[in-house]
Design a protein around this motif. Sequence first.
Motif: not given
Length: 207
Positions: A22, A25, A105, A107, A109, A120-122, A145, A147, A161, A163
Motif C-alpha cells: 500500500y 494517497s 481489478p 482499489k 482506500y 491506497e492499494s491495488s 483480494s 490488494a 474499475n 469508479d
Amino acid sequence: MKNKLFSALALLTLTGCSVGKYQYSSEAMNRVDMNFTGIPTILGIGTLGSSIPLTADYSLTAAHVARYSVQRVKAYHPYCDLAIIYHKNDLKSLPKFREGAIGEPVKMYGYSFISAMPVESSGVNLALTGIRNDWNKRPCVAMASNAGVVKGMSGGAVYNNDDTIGGVIVGFSTEIRQHKASPAPLKDVSLYIPYRDFKSWLNKSIT
C-alpha cells in the motif's frame, strides 16, 4: 466468471499490522474519512478506522470501528461487520455501488493505523469466502483480494474499475484454505464485505 466459494472460514487480522503493498494517497482523502476513537494508537492519536461518506448525514464503516467511534451509530448490519454512523458530509454527488466480480481489478482506500496518513492499494478479486468472528456471522460472505491492507483501513472503500464502490474493508487474513481437492491456500489476502451482502440493508437503513 463463476464465483469460487472457499469452504474454510477466514480469520481476520491474526498477526502483524498489514498484508500486501500500500502507499500514501492524496486521492484517499477524497474517497474516505478518518475515524477517531477513545482508544489510542501507537502514535497516541486514537485513529483506528476509516469510513465512507454516504449522504449529507450518514457514513458507512466497519462495525468494529463504529463501536468505538466518536460518532453515533444509526444502524448495525445484522450479521456482517458493517455499520452506518451519523456524520456530516459535504458531497457533490452520492456514491454509486456495484458488486464486483472474481478477477476484476479493485482499489482500496483508507487511513493507516500506523501513520494516520491516507493510503491506497491495488489488486484483484480472488474468491468469496465464509467469514466468522465476533463481528461476522453466518451467512456473511467476504471477498478476498490481493490488494494490500494495513490496520486502520477497516471501514474504508473498495472501488471497482468503473469508479463504483464494490464493498467495505473489514480486515485481512494470513491464509484462506480451500476445499481439500482444490489448489494451495491463498496467503495474505485482504477481506471486504461485497455490496451484494449489504445492498438491501443499506437501502432500508438510509431511506
